[in-house]
Design an enzyme around this catalytic site. Structure first.
Site, PDB file in Angstrom:
ATOM      1  CD  GLU A  73      68.979 126.330   9.845  1.00  0.00           C
ATOM      2  OE1 GLU A  73      68.309 125.410   9.780  1.00  0.00           O
ATOM      3  OE2 GLU A  73      69.558 126.799   8.857  1.00  0.00           O
ATOM      4  CG  ASP A  99      71.018 118.048   7.519  1.00  0.00           C
ATOM      5  OD1 ASP A  99      69.836 118.122   6.903  1.00  0.00           O
ATOM      6  OD2 ASP A  99      71.437 118.961   7.544  1.00  0.00           O
ATOM      7  CD1 TRP A 148      65.271 117.588   5.652  1.00  0.00           C
ATOM      8  CD2 TRP A 148      65.437 117.058   3.479  1.00  0.00           C
ATOM      9  NE1 TRP A 148      66.538 118.151   5.304  1.00  0.00           N
ATOM     10  CE2 TRP A 148      66.390 117.832   3.828  1.00  0.00           C
ATOM     11  CE3 TRP A 148      65.457 116.512   2.239  1.00  0.00           C
ATOM     12  CZ2 TRP A 148      67.578 118.347   2.947  1.00  0.00           C
ATOM     13  CZ3 TRP A 148      66.507 117.034   1.098  1.00  0.00           C
ATOM     14  CH2 TRP A 148      67.444 117.898   1.718  1.00  0.00           C
ATOM     15  CD  GLU A 160      74.984 124.873   5.349  1.00  0.00           C
ATOM     16  OE1 GLU A 160      75.593 125.816   5.834  1.00  0.00           O
ATOM     17  OE2 GLU A 160      73.745 124.814   5.299  1.00  0.00           O
TER      18      GLU A 160
HETATM   19  C1  BGC Z   1      69.809 122.978   7.127  1.00  0.00           C
HETATM   20  C2  BGC Z   1      70.122 122.105   6.401  1.00  0.00           C
HETATM   21  C3  BGC Z   1      68.796 121.480   6.174  1.00  0.00           C
HETATM   22  C4  BGC Z   1      68.106 122.393   4.995  1.00  0.00           C
HETATM   23  C5  BGC Z   1      66.656 121.993   4.577  1.00  0.00           C
HETATM   24  C6  BGC Z   1      69.354 124.186   6.119  1.00  0.00           C
HETATM   25  O1  BGC Z   1      69.131 125.549   6.873  1.00  0.00           O
HETATM   26  O2  BGC Z   1      70.948 123.436   7.612  1.00  0.00           O
HETATM   27  O3  BGC Z   1      71.212 121.085   6.880  1.00  0.00           O
HETATM   28  O4  BGC Z   1      68.681 120.078   5.776  1.00  0.00           O
HETATM   29  O5  BGC Z   1      67.979 123.710   5.737  1.00  0.00           O
HETATM   30  O6  BGC Z   1      67.161 121.878   3.154  1.00  0.00           O
END
Ligand code: BGC
Length: 721
Positions: A343, A350, A402, A603
């Site tokens: 990712e 975040d 977000w 996480e």
């Molecule tokens: C990420 C998160 C992100 C999320 C969306 C994940 O795969 O690592 O931190 O905000 O996807 O919900």
């Protein structure tokens, strides 16, 4: 900047191999000043007369490339000679990388159609006043570099012996000029080096080196080798319950470094990629490894540290260190979710969750300003904000909390640094985000419907789901109100007419109260209070406290509720409960991972569960800064140093520390634009003794009593209750 340089690329397909562009040139006369301007479609490393140009690793950085591509300027006056040789090696980087790991990015596909190319212009001013420009053009050559492969997720392969004698002419191509911008962010640089704490032989008989700290960067290896001997290392964040090297949580990211040695003493490390790791496994190593042969080189954006914290509880101190390391590891040109698995993206949720803590820890103004410009550049025509910035996912639907990074992040920067310019530059983007919500919802005053991440990773999630049980319409509508309130605040600072937003806000609040008279989860209570939506915040705070008690004093909040949880408790008289949650060491809590040896923020509250097993294989990052957002409560409430809306950037301070008997002492400091603020308290002869130091006029609030002070150091006392 006037470009005379031409974009150049290889004239043949080099496949996975990184090209090196070269040019020899002569200068005649003494040089007064020489500036090198450089960028690439990929990431580059430039070497001029055997010296690396500048310190920027992974230049030109990651931006919304289709709209914005940074170039860098380096003063190379001291590197030039009469006869010169420049070489520029280019790796795929973010531009050509296979991002995201699950594929299918329309943006990456489009970018990948462009060649791996460079644009370089060297402007020389001789002491006699003559000027000369050497620039990338048809006279350059290109060949295969000894970097045989380099990619963000998969790592790097270097063959030190490889020398391509077949230097070919380059092709000039129509590269981007209209998108070029001068460097805006902070450069990513090598920041510090860690030595191994131990070399382990695992039960599987693998040789593993532990650097004692989860970090982002690469390993530098020194070796005296024979030609062709091979080094292969893999990277990991954790060992499994049996003590074996564990890489499953990297998912598709291979994160390998492979190096073929030349003869004799040499030092090597990856050049055009990075890894998130604490451990490396030596899959191939020519001799018995010695600790002094390995150094972990820590990379991150070059941010100035501004916040410090210490207290009498060593677990809390380690939590704070973990927050700092989480920020270091994820502030690599873009604020990322994590630095290890496939990712490493600029997830907007975040970033908004963590930004206030980030602004305490380090001076992040320049870093976030650049990122917010990418956010605005990538904003959809309808005002949509991507799940990630740079927006390589291009999801047609935005998610609440977000997308709200569009309003929250500029506002937090303004509060922390007091510069209204950020509001000015982002104001349009902020307003357009509100318009997007208005255009996508089925109700004019609530955000109903859509696709959201909800209270991501909330512990009250249904089994098998990542979304907590707080209602999505509730969360989306609460953030709608919050974002509109921030547009109003920003508009007031900028002296804009915001009357229609004020009206909208009143309607949202009214409709919200009608539609959501009850709060069903911890996160719902938290949002209703923190965003000023609850009719009666006192009663809602009581309800929240009762819910927490009913859950055996455990938090159940996810990404959305957690950052505000302790704030709403301490704002309404439940600071003791806030401390109970903060100091709790059993799962779920901030300190539970610390008791399990965490050196960064996880996480998941239980990335490693009580029984030693992992939460999951595929969604289990051990360097995910989001829950580190509790840092802002530690600075802002425990130590009491918090920004004031009417006096942003700490032109005027409020220091309101809140001690707790379970700690003997606690102190924090913040280097503001106006000087250093310090706040500390300790138990002394059965009373609290507070020390405060401020560079500006300040309101100090001790045990409910207000003291107005001017610049200076002060001591206060209060009873221990
Ligand atoms: C990420 C998160 C992100 C999320 C969306 C994940 O795969 O690592 O931190 O905000 O996807 O919900």
């Amino acid at each position: 900047m006037d470009w005379v340089a031409k974009w150049i690329c290889p004239n043949t397909e080099l496949g996975e191999i990184c090209p090196v562009f070269e040019k020899e040139f002569q200068l005649n006369g003494d040089i007064c000043k020489a500036n090198l301007f450089l960028t690439a479609l990929g990431v580059y490393e430039a070497v001029l007369n055997r010296e690396r140009v500048g310190e920027f690793v992974l230049a030109p950085g990651w931006t919304a490339y289709r709209k914005r591509l940074q170039y860098q300027q380096y003063d190379v006056t001291n590197l030039l000679q009469t006869k010169n040789h420049i070489s520029i090696t280019v790796g795929k980087g973010w531009y050509h990388g296979r991002m995201p790991g699950w594929g299918g990015s329309p943006v990456q596909k489009e970018l990948q159609e462009n060649p791996v190319g460079i644009l370089m212009q060297l402007e020389i001013l001789y002491c006699d006043g003559r000027k000369e420009i050497i620039s990338s053009d048809e006279t350059w050559t290109v060949s295969e570099s000894n970097i045989r492969f380099s990619e963000i997720y998969d790592g790097e392969i270097c063959d030190a012996l490889f020398q391509d004698l077949d230097k070919k002419p380059v092709t000039v191509f129509h590269g981007p000029f209209h998108t070029l911008i001068a460097q805006q962010g902070e450069e990513v640089r090598e920041q510090e080096r860690l030595t191994p704490v131990q070399i382990i032989m695992t039960p599987k008989k693998e040789t593993v080196i532990d650097f004692g700290q989860n970090l982002t960067g690469y390993v530098e290896i020194s070796i005296d080798a024979k030609v062709g001997e091979e080094i292969v290392i893999s990277h990991a964040e954790v060992l499994d319950s049996e003590g074996n090297f564990y890489t499953e949580n990297y998912r598709g990211a291979k994160a390998i470094y492979r190096y073929f040695c030349k003869e004799g003493k040499q030092t090597c490390h990856a050049k055009l990629t990075f890894y998130g790791f604490r451990y490396i496994r030596l899959d191939h190593f020519p001799k018995n490894p010695k600790p002094e042969q390995f150094q972990a080189v820590v990379l991150h954006s070059n941010l100035k540290r501004t916040g410090q914290f210490r207290c009498s509880n060593s677990l809390l101190n380690r939590l704070f260190e973990n927050i700092i390391w989480g920020q270091k590891g994820n502030f690599v040109d873009v604020p990322t979710d994590c630095p290890q698995r496939d990712e490493r993206l600029g997830w907007t949720g975040d970033a908004q969750v963590f930004i206030r803590t980030a602004c305490y820890n380090f001076d992040t103004e320049k870093f976030f300003t650049k990122w917010l410009k990418d956010m605005a550049a990538d904003q959809g025509e309808n005002g949509r904000i991507g799940h990630v910035v740079p927006d390589i996912l291009q999801n047609p639907k935005a998610s609440a909390a977000w997308g709200d990074a569009a309003t929250i992040c500029p506002w937090e920067l303004y509060l922390a640094y007091g510069n209204s310019e950020i509001l000015n530059t982002q104001f349009d983007c902020m307003k357009r985000w509100i318009e997007y919500i208005g255009s996508t919802t089925t109700d004019p005053y609530l955000w109903i419907g859509g696709e959201h991440y909800g209270d991501w990773l909330g512990l009250d999630a249904a089994s098998g789901s990542c979304k907590g049980s707080s209602r999505e319409d509730f969360i989306a509508s609460a953030f709608y109100a919050h974002s509109v309130s921030l547009v109003i605040k920003a508009g007031k600072v900028l002296k804009k007419d915001i009357s229609n937003y004020e009206l909208l806000y009143q309607n949202i609040v009214r409709k919200f109260r009608e539609t959501f008279p009850e709060y069903k989860t911890q996160t719902e209570c938290v949002l209703a209070i923190y965003f000023g939506l609850a009719d009666d915040c006192m009663t809602t705070a009581k309800q929240l406290a009762e819910m927490i008690h009913a859950a055996k004093d455990q938090l159940q909040t996810g990404f959305v509720g957690t950052p505000y949880l302790l704030h709403v408790l301490s704002d309404y008289g439940y600071e003791e409960l806030a401390y109970t949650l903060l100091l709790r060491t059993k799962y779920p809590s901030w300190l539970y991972p610390v008791t399990k040896g965490a050196t960064t923020i996880w996480e998941h509250w239980d990335g490693i569960m009580e029984n030693g097993e992992f939460w999951s294989k595929d969604m289990n990052s051990f360097n995910h800064y989001a829950y580190g957002a509790v840092g802002d409560w530690i600075y802002g409430v425990a130590a009491g140093i918090c920004p004031v809306e009417e006096h942003p950037g700490y032109q005027y301070a409020v220091i309101a520390p809140k001690p707790d008997v379970r700690l003997d002492w606690l102190e924090a400091s913040l280097e503001t634009r106006h000087g250093k603020i310090y706040s500390g308290w300790r138990k002394q002869d059965n009373i609290w003794r507070y020390e405060v130091e401020t560079p500006v006029k300040t309101k100090v609030i001790i045990a409910g009593k207000t003291h107005e002070v001017t610049k200076g150091s002060y001591v206060f006392y209060s009873e221990i209750k």
